[in-house]
Design a protein around this motif. Structure first.
Motif, PDB file in Angstrom:
ATOM      1  N   ILE A   1      14.641  -2.808 -15.223  1.00  0.00           N
ATOM      2  CA  ILE A   1      14.593  -1.941 -16.401  1.00  0.00           C
ATOM      3  C   ILE A   1      13.503  -2.438 -17.371  1.00  0.00           C
TER       4      ILE A   1
ATOM      5  N   ASP B   1      18.970   3.453  -7.444  1.00  0.00           N
ATOM      6  CA  ASP B   1      19.311   3.673  -8.849  1.00  0.00           C
ATOM      7  C   ASP B   1      18.278   4.584  -9.478  1.00  0.00           C
TER       8      ASP B   1
ATOM      9  N   VAL C   1      12.069  -2.031 -24.800  1.00  0.00           N
ATOM     10  CA  VAL C   1      13.199  -1.159 -24.440  1.00  0.00           C
ATOM     11  C   VAL C   1      14.136  -1.001 -25.639  1.00  0.00           C
ATOM     12  N   THR C   2      14.475   0.235 -25.964  1.00  0.00           N
ATOM     13  CA  THR C   2      15.446   0.436 -27.045  1.00  0.00           C
ATOM     14  C   THR C   2      16.782   0.950 -26.512  1.00  0.00           C
ATOM     15  N   ASP C   3      16.758   1.584 -25.347  1.00  0.00           N
ATOM     16  CA  ASP C   3      17.988   2.157 -24.798  1.00  0.00           C
ATOM     17  C   ASP C   3      17.717   2.550 -23.347  1.00  0.00           C
ATOM     18  N   PHE C   4      18.731   2.486 -22.507  1.00  0.00           N
ATOM     19  CA  PHE C   4      18.521   2.937 -21.135  1.00  0.00           C
ATOM     20  C   PHE C   4      19.841   3.396 -20.552  1.00  0.00           C
ATOM     21  N   ILE C   5      19.778   4.281 -19.557  1.00  0.00           N
ATOM     22  CA  ILE C   5      20.981   4.546 -18.776  1.00  0.00           C
ATOM     23  C   ILE C   5      20.633   4.601 -17.298  1.00  0.00           C
ATOM     24  N   MET C   6      21.653   4.367 -16.495  1.00  0.00           N
ATOM     25  CA  MET C   6      21.457   4.405 -15.040  1.00  0.00           C
ATOM     26  C   MET C   6      22.489   5.337 -14.441  1.00  0.00           C
ATOM     27  N   ASN C   7      22.198   5.833 -13.239  1.00  0.00           N
ATOM     28  CA  ASN C   7      23.173   6.701 -12.569  1.00  0.00           C
ATOM     29  C   ASN C   7      24.437   5.922 -12.229  1.00  0.00           C
ATOM     30  N   ASP C   8      25.545   6.638 -12.094  1.00  0.00           N
ATOM     31  CA  ASP C   8      26.785   5.979 -11.691  1.00  0.00           C
ATOM     32  C   ASP C   8      26.692   5.587 -10.221  1.00  0.00           C
TER      33      ASP C   8
ATOM     34  N   LYS D   1      21.667  12.882 -21.267  1.00  0.00           N
ATOM     35  CA  LYS D   1      22.535  11.949 -21.983  1.00  0.00           C
ATOM     36  C   LYS D   1      21.726  11.042 -22.900  1.00  0.00           C
ATOM     37  N   GLN D   2      20.433  11.153 -22.831  1.00  0.00           N
ATOM     38  CA  GLN D   2      19.564  10.253 -23.587  1.00  0.00           C
ATOM     39  C   GLN D   2      18.691  11.071 -24.533  1.00  0.00           C
TER      40      GLN D   2
END
Lengths: 253, 383
Positions: A78, A104, A115-122, A201-202
């Motif tokens: 990331i 992923d 990086v300020t924010d991140f999401i990943m798949n389930d 979602k982001q």
């Protein structure tokens, strides 16, 4: 003096070396990350980079990062994708990086390269490279061919929720006699849908870039851009984003 | 004499020990009530001269057995609760005189119906909100009905005096546990979030409340002394994390221990197995039933709608514990906490201006690599 970045993903291992030498290459990860790490060491040596030398600093990233026993440091993919993307696409204020990886998919927000924010798949393969790989096998085509076919097709509906269900949907489309073009188009569009729903979602920046293996793929970027209603930038260097980021970390060790 | 389960001989030593301890207690005539949730007014159980036992619900071991009855896409805590009961592997369930459930989430409500086929389960009718006019009086009435249920069960009379005594006892325990958990406010933090969680959990399986208070108070004094001697004045650069969300006993190794090994400190665990339930005490100056109803309606679980107090409480904890970032744990298929993450993220990032991450997981180890990568990346972002 050389700074090496090694990004061992679930499918491909990407290597970048900066400094006295300027090298980048990709090899398949194969079944063992350790063996891939060994193979990379040998290739680098042939090219005149000896990772055991003190003036060569290596940082590893990706799912197989722990397998690189000659790395001075490991950093997550990331952080590395973010740093690499900032180098490739410019580190203006706010950037959203989308990386469709082998297992992923990540959506990373950065500001000035941080990086300020991140999401990943389930825990699910839908919306990842693995999904495309499995479906390409089912259609009996190479990955590149899959995208070529898809561009010519009219997408059949395919669930974006689950790879296992999607595969049986593909089988029924085949049984119904739908063309490979249409099925391929359905598969790629389902990935774009799943990735864009992760993005929803982001909070997305105005500048969106695609890294990883799909970064060379104009067609996929266009599909994604249509869904997100924002331009999505790509680059031939995009697949090296993680490795580049790792090399950038190495240069600051 | 109480009978042991048929499969007793196949159990490991620790589990055997649990069964023997419970059997001995029961053989001596001890009354035992099994509970799952922090909405249960434990004071009523103590007032009946019974001991409340937290039931096993935090390992994946009995989940395959539970899935023979329950759907697979249900929260692991519910599946494990049922599975432990169904496979006779939880000594506390096995030896309980009565199980107490509550109308919290849909999954639990419906699971309790099935649990009742194994052992009598009394389901407390908990209001789904706090803000409507009758919420408090409904809940007060239900607490009285629960008291009557225990009176019937044991053929006893529970007096208000008994309840008052139990309130005092539990309040004292809350003070002691709170003081222990507030060690997390120190910088550097002298104990791990992992230890805090483990101690709180262990306390729900230890039956002598006085002894429990004493051990905890002793540990607090020990840690304080250690801090004064060794750590005072040496502020830490490790990020201070608040862990919030679902009860995390079943994923403590995978997430809390992992975070701490990766270089962060989990200074405050804002969950029902953390500080959440120790903050409010039961008032000792008003009618006992109203006092209990007030306390146990204010548990800041996401089953309550709306759930504004959770955010207020979180805000206070974030400030008091000088939190640098928030990690929320959502157990797979826990709809209420999962939906609430949207507002928690908004609150943490916009109002408190702190980084936030939520993780959805279950009790299996299959996503350990992925979870580690996310935690690591989150910490890289902070450091």
């Amino acid at each position: 003096m050389n700074d090496g970045g090694i990004d061992i993903g679930s499918t491909a291992a990407k290597v970048v070396c900066r400094g006295d030498k300027d090298i980048s290459f990709v090899i398949p990860t194969g079944w063992s990350c350790k063996m891939a790490a060994g193979a990379i060491k040998n290739i680098l040596l042939k090219d005149g980079v000896d990772v055991s030398k003190e003036d060569t600093r290596v940082v590893s990233t990706g799912y197989g990062r722990e397998a690189v026993d000659y790395a001075a440091k490991t950093v997550t993919e990331i952080t590395c994708h973010a740093k690499g993307a900032a180098e490739i696409f410019g580190g203006e204020k706010a950037v959203t990086v989308i990386d469709v990886g082998g297992q992923d998919t990540k959506v990373i927000n950065l500001e000035n390269g941080i990086v300020t924010d991140f999401i990943m798949n389930d825990k699910c393969a839908a919306g990842t490279g693995k999904f495309i790989e499995i479906m390409a096998n089912r259609l009996n085509v190479e990955l590149a061919e899959m995208f070529e076919l898809a561009e010519k097709g009219d997408p059949v509906p395919i669930s974006s929720l689950c790879t296992v269900f999607a595969e049986s949907e593909v089988i029924s489309h085949i049984a119904e006699g739908r063309s490979r073009e249409d099925i391929a188009a359905g598969i790629i569009s389902s990935v774009a849908l799943k990735v864009s729903s992760l993005c929803s979602k982001q909070r997305l920046a105005d500048k969106i870039v695609l890294t990883g293996g799909l970064s060379e793929n104009e067609y996929f970027a266009r599909l994604l851009s249509d869904r997100l209603k924002k331009p999505v930038d790509i680059s031939p260097e995009g697949r090296y984003a993680g490795a580049l980021g790792a090399a950038a970390v190495a240069s600051r060790l | 004499m109480q009978k042991l389960p048929d499969n007793f001989e196949t159990y490991d030593e620790k589990r055997k020990q649990g069964f023997i301890t419970m059997k001995n207690l029961k053989d001596k005539g001890q009354r035992v009530i099994g509970t799952f949730c922090s909405f249960v007014p434990l004071e009523i159980i103590y007032a009946a001269d019974a001991i409340p036992c937290g039931l096993c619900a935090s390992s994946e071991e009995p989940i395959p057995a539970a899935e023979a009855v329950l759907p697979a896409n249900l929260c692991p805590l519910i599946k494990a609760s049922y599975g432990f009961a169904y496979t006779e592997k939880c000594p506390y369930f096995y030896f309980s005189d009565l199980i107490v459930g509550e109308t919290t989430c849909d999954g639990k409500k419906k699971m309790f119906e099935l649990l009742n086929d194994i052992k009598e389960t009394y389901v407390l009718q908990l209001p789904n909100g706090r803000d409507f006019p009758d919420a408090l009086s409904m809940w007060r009435d239900e607490i009285i009905r629960f008291k009557e249920k225990l009176e019937d069960l044991y053929k006893i009379t529970i007096t208000e005096e008994d309840i008052k005594k139990a309130i005092k006892l539990k309040n004292r325990e809350r003070d002691i546990l709170r003081e222990y958990l507030e060690l997390g406010k120190l910088d550097p933090v002298p104990l791990s979030g992992y230890e805090m969680g483990t101690l709180i959990d262990a306390s729900s399986f230890s039956f002598d409340i006085e002894e429990r208070c004493e051990t905890t108070a002793k540990r607090t004094a020990e840690v304080k002394e250690l801090w004064e001697r060794e750590f005072k004045g040496k502020k830490s650069t490790r990020p201070r994390i608040m862990v919030t969300g679902c009860p995390n006993m079943g994923v403590r190794d995978k997430i809390i221990k992992n975070l701490e090994e990766l270089g962060a400190d989990c200074v405050v665990i804002d969950t029902c197995n953390g500080i959440r339930t120790q903050l409010d005490k039961v008032r000792e100056d008003i009618d006992v039933y109203t006092a209990l109803a007030q306390k146990y309606l204010n548990v800041t679980c996401s089953v309550m709608s709306p759930n504004r107090p959770r955010f207020e409480e979180m805000g206070v904890l974030i400030d008091e514990f000088k939190v640098d970032a928030v990690v929320e744990i959502v157990l797979q298929a826990c709809h209420t906490f999962n939906i609430e993450t949207y507002n928690v993220k908004k609150y943490v990032t916009e109002e408190k201006k702190l980084p936030y991450m939520s993780l959805e997981t279950d009790y299996s180890q299959s996503d350990k690599g992925q979870i580690t990568t996310r935690l690591e990346a989150f910490l890289e972002m902070l450091m």
